[in-house]
Design an enzyme around this catalytic site. Structure first.
Site, mmCIF file in Angstrom:
data_model
loop_
_atom_site.group_PDB
_atom_site.id
_atom_site.type_symbol
_atom_site.label_atom_id
_atom_site.label_comp_id
_atom_site.label_asym_id
_atom_site.label_seq_id
_atom_site.Cartn_x
_atom_site.Cartn_y
_atom_site.Cartn_z
ATOM 1 N N ASP A 1 0.738 -1.230 -0.018
ATOM 2 C CA ASP A 1 0.091 0.112 -0.003
ATOM 3 C C ASP A 1 0.908 1.332 0.000
ATOM 4 O OD1 ASP A 1 -3.209 0.367 1.027
ATOM 5 O OD2 ASP A 1 -1.906 2.204 0.980
ATOM 6 N N ASN B 1 -5.311 -4.496 -7.322
ATOM 7 C CA ASN B 1 -6.432 -3.653 -6.829
ATOM 8 C C ASN B 1 -6.222 -2.417 -6.468
ATOM 9 O OD1 ASN B 1 -8.956 -4.002 -5.289
ATOM 10 N ND2 ASN B 1 -7.771 -3.397 -3.457
ATOM 11 N N TYR C 1 -12.521 7.974 -14.231
ATOM 12 C CA TYR C 1 -12.717 6.591 -13.579
ATOM 13 C C TYR C 1 -13.071 5.711 -14.671
ATOM 14 C CZ TYR C 1 -13.949 2.728 -10.349
ATOM 15 O OH TYR C 1 -13.954 1.738 -9.694
#
Length: 244
Positions: free
Chosen positions: A36, A89, A155
């Site tokens: 992350d 992800n 997006y």
């Protein structure tokens, strides 16, 4: 087996799908590498897994940085001895009319949602080819990868790109015994979408968008990811988009 759960938790707005997927894999006995942009967040998820008897390691990673991704992947391989699944992800999104979105915001979304996903998938694929082993790549796309929504031009464009990328990677990597599939979440209640649910009218609209009159939960997506990555899923299946 080990799982490289790349970009675990949405970049900049973490937890949700990534966290739940890492935990779900760990419960099934996988050793999990968590990455992350926020190392503290990844560490908290790793600690949660380890305290429950699992085996996880956290990494700080900017998925748009190729050299950093290579280093993290190599360390994860040395730590666990094998990498079998990459869950791509990482992602962010905007809610801005197309006529108003700043080009800097457009580029940021495309860089993370498309380029970052590709860097992760390519790095994992190169690792598998070098080790002469099979592997599975699962990409987080979206239902907006096959449709459109109001004020989400960058997006939606990025998620259409990830659907196309999934198909092309599946075609290119099949010769190396690598499967590539994508999961397409609908509206899932996560920290990224939580503000939708703070307003009763908006929450009701979200429910009414779905045939079952409810929104999704992260566990439903993690189950889909595990299915796509599982060897029980037919070994020649690739380039599928599983919308949830």
């Amino acid at each position: 087996d080990s799982v490289a759960s790349r970009g675990l938790g949405d970049v900049y707005k973490r937890q949700g799908i990534g966290r739940q997927t890492g935990i779900s894999f760990a419960k099934e006995g996988a050793r999990v590498a968590l990455s992350d942009l926020d190392l503290d967040m990844a560490t908290r998820v790793a600690d949660e897994i380890n305290s429950s008897g699992g085996d996880a390691k956290a990494y700080k990673l900017d998925v748009t940085n190729q050299s950093e991704t290579v280093k993290v992947m190599q360390d994860a391989f040395e730590t666990f001895g094998s990498l079998d699944v990459a869950f791509c992800n990482a992602g962010i999104r905007e809610i801005t009319p197309a006529i108003d979105i700043a080009i800097e915001d457009w580029r940021k979304i495309i860089d993370i949602n498309v380029t970052g996903v590709f860097i992760t998938a390519q790095t994992f694929a190169r690792h598998c080819v070098k080790q002469k082993k099979s592997g599975n790549i699962v990409i987080t796309a979206s239902t907006l990868g096959i449709s459109a929504g109001n004020s989400r031009c960058a997006y939606t464009t990025s998620k259409h790109a990830t659907v196309g990328m999934t198909k092309q990677l599946a075609m290119d990597l099949a010769q190396y015994d690598l499967r590539v599939n994508a999961v397409g979440p609908g509206v899932i209640r996560t920290p990224l979408t939580e503000r939708y649910f703070q307003d009763e009218e908006t929450s009701t609209k979200i429910k009414n968008l779905h045939a079952m009159k409810r929104w999704g939960e992260p566990s439903e997506i993690s189950n889909a990811v595990m299915f796509l990555a599982c060897l029980l899923y037919t070994s020649d299946a690739a380039d599928d988009l599983l919308c949830v």
